[in-house]
Design a protein around this motif. Structure first.
Motif, PDB file in Angstrom:
ATOM      1  N   LEU A 163       0.838  -0.832   0.189  1.00 46.12           N
ATOM      2  CA  LEU A 163       0.005  -0.228  -0.109  1.00 46.12           C
ATOM      3  C   LEU A 163       0.788   1.403  -0.034  1.00 46.12           C
ATOM      4  O   LEU A 163       1.759   1.344   0.869  1.00 46.12           O
ATOM      5  CB  LEU A 163      -0.345  -0.082   1.337  1.00 46.12           C
ATOM      6  N   THR A 165       0.190   5.918   0.153  1.00 42.51           N
ATOM      7  CA  THR A 165      -0.399   6.626   0.811  1.00 42.51           C
ATOM      8  C   THR A 165       0.228   7.676  -0.360  1.00 42.51           C
ATOM      9  O   THR A 165       1.385   7.422  -0.456  1.00 42.51           O
ATOM     10  CB  THR A 165      -0.449   6.682   1.854  1.00 42.51           C
ATOM     11  N   LEU A 188      -1.749  -1.006  -4.192  1.00 41.96           N
ATOM     12  CA  LEU A 188      -2.910  -0.202  -3.896  1.00 41.96           C
ATOM     13  C   LEU A 188      -2.716   1.027  -4.159  1.00 41.96           C
ATOM     14  O   LEU A 188      -1.457   1.700  -3.422  1.00 41.96           O
ATOM     15  CB  LEU A 188      -3.511  -0.785  -2.233  1.00 41.96           C
ATOM     16  N   LEU A 190      -2.689   4.718  -3.352  1.00 43.99           N
ATOM     17  CA  LEU A 190      -4.407   4.959  -2.497  1.00 43.99           C
ATOM     18  C   LEU A 190      -3.606   7.649  -2.683  1.00 43.99           C
ATOM     19  O   LEU A 190      -2.781   7.550  -2.436  1.00 43.99           O
ATOM     20  CB  LEU A 190      -4.256   4.720  -1.290  1.00 43.99           C
ATOM     21  N   TYR A 233      -7.445  -5.764   1.882  1.00 40.80           N
ATOM     22  CA  TYR A 233      -7.084  -6.060   0.584  1.00 40.80           C
ATOM     23  C   TYR A 233      -5.577  -6.886   1.518  1.00 40.80           C
ATOM     24  O   TYR A 233      -4.447  -7.214   1.570  1.00 40.80           O
ATOM     25  CB  TYR A 233      -6.047  -5.266   0.185  1.00 40.80           C
ATOM     26  N   PRO A 235      -2.129  -5.336   3.734  1.00 43.76           N
ATOM     27  CA  PRO A 235      -0.872  -5.025   3.063  1.00 43.76           C
ATOM     28  C   PRO A 235      -0.472  -5.689   3.949  1.00 43.76           C
ATOM     29  O   PRO A 235       0.130  -5.479   5.191  1.00 43.76           O
ATOM     30  CB  PRO A 235      -1.248  -3.654   3.060  1.00 43.76           C
ATOM     31  N   VAL A 238       3.279  -1.012   3.831  1.00 47.25           N
ATOM     32  CA  VAL A 238       2.656   0.104   4.009  1.00 47.25           C
ATOM     33  C   VAL A 238       3.724   1.535   3.650  1.00 47.25           C
ATOM     34  O   VAL A 238       4.647   1.209   4.633  1.00 47.25           O
ATOM     35  CB  VAL A 238       2.028   0.344   4.870  1.00 47.25           C
TER      36      VAL A 238
END
Length: 503
Positions: A163, A165, A188, A190, A233, A235, A238
């Motif tokens: 992931l 962000t 991911l 995001l 998901y 993860p 991250v």
């Protein structure tokens, strides 16, 4: 002069009459390759009349009948003697200091400079050695290439769900690119802004079709939405890059800085611990050290949140602190280029303002390396080299644009902005720098966390939601980060004390 022209003709008998006479800087492998290409392709219109190189053993020798004429310090003299019309830098691994020396010598002689592509691009076949390009500001700030232990870094992503962000930003999008090369099961992607996430997704799907990319529009401040994502998901790693970063804007939007940088980090880190994330890396900033601005203070609180959860829950969560990255959105280089394109003036806050700089890919490579090295709770600091004086950066950009300071473009000093300081630092006094297995990644041994950190952080977030005055929020930030330099009123401090007493 006739002898000079005759020498030029001997170096390249089949050169067109209008071929530009070029001096090649660097008589190594890249220099040899570029001369071979230029001699084999007369249509390129460049006649290599000689080399310069700082290795005395090469002076007087020839490659493809092109003579090594002397050291780099003689460029200006050789330009005049041999009627050089162009400088070509054939040293893809040269330091920024060397490139600056060559460019300035060329500019003093009234010539522009071009350079060969990066050696990685040449060896990979993505570009030809003869694909010369203009020298850019990144070349002037170039340092030794970053070496990455790929086996170590693969642990973070290969075959796993990752992931990112803030994936639509400069750092977040580059994280996605470099992680995609590690062949994760899925990334991911995001972010809060749909347009930037759309663009990153389009690029990933085109360049890495074998990697599953999932676009997620979400705000890290929305805990329930983030919980749904973690629950669905799960993860493995991250990378938390979502943050507000612009210093002057955050001075006037303090509650936003708190909710995004502090609450957003708190949500991501706590959910990562709850859902068993193995590795978390938070992107921090050198402005978190002895912060003089709200952005830096909120990022320091975010570092403490990561450290607290890593230490109390035994998680492999770390923060990585670095300075400015070249070319990121809203950063100084694009701003200067826009001002130069508009005819000036180029605005600088103070003649002695200095900053650390890195390229975006270099910073992200080291972020990944730090993430692989981390064991939990550390703040890693990237070796940013020497700080660059912003005035020198602006001057180089103006001259690279073929203009002169004062004649074509004015440099105007506007005064320091709220929250700015002349020099950034990378460590607190309470921290000690410890070497790691990587020469460009240092470990900052953290000081002791403030007593009652969780309670005060909750009060800070609550105050931001309830519309506290900026002075109250600043006072609360100062309670968490005593090094935060503020001009808070006595009344604001009393209000903050009262809130804590009633908690």
């Amino acid at each position: 002069r006739l002898a000079v022209r005759a020498y030029g003709r001997r170096t390249r008998a089949n050169a067109p009459e209008d071929a530009r006479r070029a001096l090649i800087v660097g008589a190594g492998a890249a220099g040899e390759m570029i001369v071979k290409e230029l001699l084999s392709h007369p249509h390129l219109g460049i006649n290599p009349i000689g080399f310069v190189d700082d290795d005395p053993a090469k002076h007087g020798h020839r490659m493809y009948n092109v003579l090594v004429l002397g050291p780099l310090s003689e460029i200006k003299e050789l330009v005049a003697r041999y009627e050089v019309e162009e400088i070509v830098i054939a040293m893809p691994r040269a330091s920024g200091q060397v490139v600056r020396q060559v460019v300035r010598s060329a500019l003093e002689a009234g010539l522009k400079t071009r350079t060969v592509p990066a050696i990685s691009d040449i060896l990979s076949g993505r570009v030809a050695i003869a694909s010369l390009r203009q020298v850019e500001i990144q070349d002037l700030l170039r340092r030794e290439p970053v070496s990455t232990d790929l086996d170590e870094v693969r642990v973070l992503a290969t075959g796993e769900t990752v992931l990112v962000t803030g994936a639509g930003g400069s750092i977040g999008s580059e994280l996605c690119r470099q992680l995609a090369r590690l062949e994760p099961a899925q990334i991911l992607v995001l972010g809060h802004g749909e347009n930037s996430i759309f663009d990153v997704m389009a690029e990933l799907n085109e360049r890495f079709p074998h990697v599953t990319s999932v676009g997620l529009i979400a705000d890290v401040r929305d805990r329930e939405r983030m919980r749904q994502i973690f629950q669905r998901y799960r993860p493995y790693s991250v990378f938390h890059a979502a943050a507000h970063k612009h210093v002057p804007l955050m001075e006037g939007n303090l509650a936003e800085a708190v909710t995004n940088n502090v609450l957003g980090t708190k949500n991501v880190v706590e959910l990562s611990a709850e859902f068993g994330v193995e590795h978390l890396v938070m992107i921090s900033t050198d402005k978190a050290v002895r912060p003089t601005n709200v952005m830096g203070a909120t990022k320091r609180v975010a570092e403490q949140i990561v450290q607290q959860i890593a230490e109390t829950q035994g998680r492999n969560f770390v923060a990585v602190r670095f300075g400015n990255v070249l070319g990121s959105r809203g950063s100084v280089v694009p701003t200067f280029l826009r001002q130069i394109g508009a005819g000036g003036p180029v605005t600088i806050t103070h003649p002695e303002m200095r900053r650390y700089f890195m390229t975006i890919p270099e910073a992200v490579q080291l972020v990944l390396q730090a993430g692989a090295i981390g064991r939990g709770g550390e703040v890693f600091v990237l070796n940013m080299g020497e700080p660059v004086r912003i005035l020198d950066l602006a001057t180089d950009l103006i001259r690279l644009s073929g203009l002169e300071v004062g004649e074509d473009i004015e440099i105007r000093f506007t005064g320091t902005r709220p929250g700015e300081k002349l020099y950034e630092e990378l460590f607190f006094d309470s921290e000690s720098a410890v070497a790691t297995g990587h020469p460009k990644v240092l470990r900052a041994k953290n000081g002791v966390l403030p007593i009652g950190l969780s309670t005060v952080v909750e009060l800070l977030i609550d105050g931001a939601h309830r519309g506290w005055a900026d002075e109250q929020l600043r006072a609360m930030l100062n309670r968490i980060v005593p090094e935060f330099q503020i001009a808070a009123t006595e009344g604001a401090e009393l209000v903050a004390d009262a809130e804590i007493a009633g908690a």
